[in-house]
Design a protein around this motif. Structure first.
Motif, mmCIF file in Angstrom:
data_model
loop_
_atom_site.group_PDB
_atom_site.id
_atom_site.type_symbol
_atom_site.label_atom_id
_atom_site.label_comp_id
_atom_site.label_asym_id
_atom_site.label_seq_id
_atom_site.Cartn_x
_atom_site.Cartn_y
_atom_site.Cartn_z
ATOM 1 N N PRO A 1 19.896 -37.562 28.291
ATOM 2 C CA PRO A 1 20.017 -36.320 27.529
ATOM 3 C C PRO A 1 19.472 -36.539 26.117
ATOM 4 O O PRO A 1 19.736 -37.567 25.492
ATOM 5 C CB PRO A 1 21.527 -36.062 27.504
ATOM 6 N N THR A 2 18.709 -35.580 25.645
ATOM 7 C CA THR A 2 18.022 -35.725 24.365
ATOM 8 C C THR A 2 18.269 -34.497 23.499
ATOM 9 O O THR A 2 18.117 -33.370 23.965
ATOM 10 C CB THR A 2 16.500 -35.888 24.600
ATOM 11 N N LEU A 3 18.650 -34.737 22.265
ATOM 12 C CA LEU A 3 18.813 -33.656 21.296
ATOM 13 C C LEU A 3 17.646 -33.728 20.322
ATOM 14 O O LEU A 3 17.443 -34.747 19.660
ATOM 15 C CB LEU A 3 20.136 -33.782 20.537
ATOM 16 N N LEU B 1 23.996 -30.689 10.694
ATOM 17 C CA LEU B 1 23.644 -31.683 11.704
ATOM 18 C C LEU B 1 24.875 -32.093 12.504
ATOM 19 O O LEU B 1 24.818 -32.192 13.733
ATOM 20 C CB LEU B 1 22.997 -32.908 11.051
ATOM 21 N N THR B 2 25.985 -32.303 11.823
ATOM 22 C CA THR B 2 27.237 -32.634 12.524
ATOM 23 C C THR B 2 27.620 -31.513 13.486
ATOM 24 O O THR B 2 28.053 -31.766 14.610
ATOM 25 C CB THR B 2 28.375 -32.880 11.515
ATOM 26 N N GLY B 3 27.427 -30.262 13.056
ATOM 27 C CA GLY B 3 27.711 -29.116 13.925
ATOM 28 C C GLY B 3 26.840 -29.077 15.166
ATOM 29 O O GLY B 3 27.260 -28.568 16.204
ATOM 30 N N ALA B 4 25.645 -29.624 15.080
ATOM 31 C CA ALA B 4 24.761 -29.691 16.252
ATOM 32 C C ALA B 4 25.063 -30.909 17.105
ATOM 33 O O ALA B 4 24.995 -30.858 18.335
ATOM 34 C CB ALA B 4 23.303 -29.720 15.799
ATOM 35 N N LEU B 5 25.389 -32.014 16.460
ATOM 36 C CA LEU B 5 25.646 -33.258 17.190
ATOM 37 C C LEU B 5 26.949 -33.221 17.989
ATOM 38 O O LEU B 5 26.997 -33.724 19.104
ATOM 39 C CB LEU B 5 25.700 -34.442 16.221
ATOM 40 N N ARG B 6 27.988 -32.660 17.399
ATOM 41 C CA ARG B 6 29.304 -32.678 18.043
ATOM 42 C C ARG B 6 29.274 -32.092 19.464
ATOM 43 O O ARG B 6 29.679 -32.779 20.417
ATOM 44 C CB ARG B 6 30.343 -31.993 17.178
ATOM 45 N N PRO B 7 28.803 -30.869 19.672
ATOM 46 C CA PRO B 7 28.784 -30.347 21.054
ATOM 47 C C PRO B 7 27.855 -31.117 21.971
ATOM 48 O O PRO B 7 28.138 -31.274 23.164
ATOM 49 C CB PRO B 7 28.336 -28.889 20.903
ATOM 50 N N PHE B 8 26.750 -31.628 21.440
ATOM 51 C CA PHE B 8 25.827 -32.413 22.261
ATOM 52 C C PHE B 8 26.504 -33.703 22.741
ATOM 53 O O PHE B 8 26.425 -34.054 23.919
ATOM 54 C CB PHE B 8 24.568 -32.743 21.456
ATOM 55 N N LEU B 9 27.185 -34.389 21.836
ATOM 56 C CA LEU B 9 27.836 -35.644 22.196
ATOM 57 C C LEU B 9 29.080 -35.453 23.056
ATOM 58 O O LEU B 9 29.444 -36.329 23.832
ATOM 59 C CB LEU B 9 28.188 -36.440 20.938
ATOM 60 N N GLU B 10 29.721 -34.300 22.927
ATOM 61 C CA GLU B 10 30.930 -34.026 23.715
ATOM 62 C C GLU B 10 30.615 -33.529 25.116
ATOM 63 O O GLU B 10 31.503 -33.487 25.957
ATOM 64 C CB GLU B 10 31.801 -32.994 22.976
ATOM 65 N N SER B 11 29.366 -33.166 25.367
ATOM 66 C CA SER B 11 29.039 -32.615 26.695
ATOM 67 C C SER B 11 28.792 -33.723 27.701
ATOM 68 O O SER B 11 28.650 -34.855 27.438
ATOM 69 C CB SER B 11 27.820 -31.717 26.610
#
Length: 80
Positions: free
Chosen positions: A24-26, A70-80
């Motif tokens: 998975p890539t953000l 950036l934290t707002g974008a990273l959090r859901p990506f990392l939690e999925s």
């Protein structure tokens, strides 16, 4: 000018690597960067499991310019 001369990713064409990514890539696109949005969309389309987010209020170095977004974008990506 030194940034463009010395940044290693500017020294070659790495587009052929994108379809080979299997994790998975953000991809994060800054609103105020020299990288055009169309280029990011094209990169995103070449990676099978990729998510593209826009951090509108940021320059190219997003962690320094807008760490909160950036934290707002990273959090859901990392939690999925």
């Amino acid at each position: 000018p030194m940034f463009f001369d010395r940044w290693p990713f500017r020294n070659g064409d790495h587009w052929s690597c994108l379809p080979k990514l299997t994790c998975p890539t953000l991809m994060v696109h800054a609103g105020f960067t020299f990288v055009r949005g169309e280029v990011m969309k094209d990169m995103n389309s070449q990676v099978a499991d990729s998510t593209l987010v826009e951090i509108a209020e940021s320059g190219h170095v997003v962690p320094l310019d807008n760490p909160t977004a950036l934290t707002g974008a990273l959090r859901p990506f990392l939690e999925s």
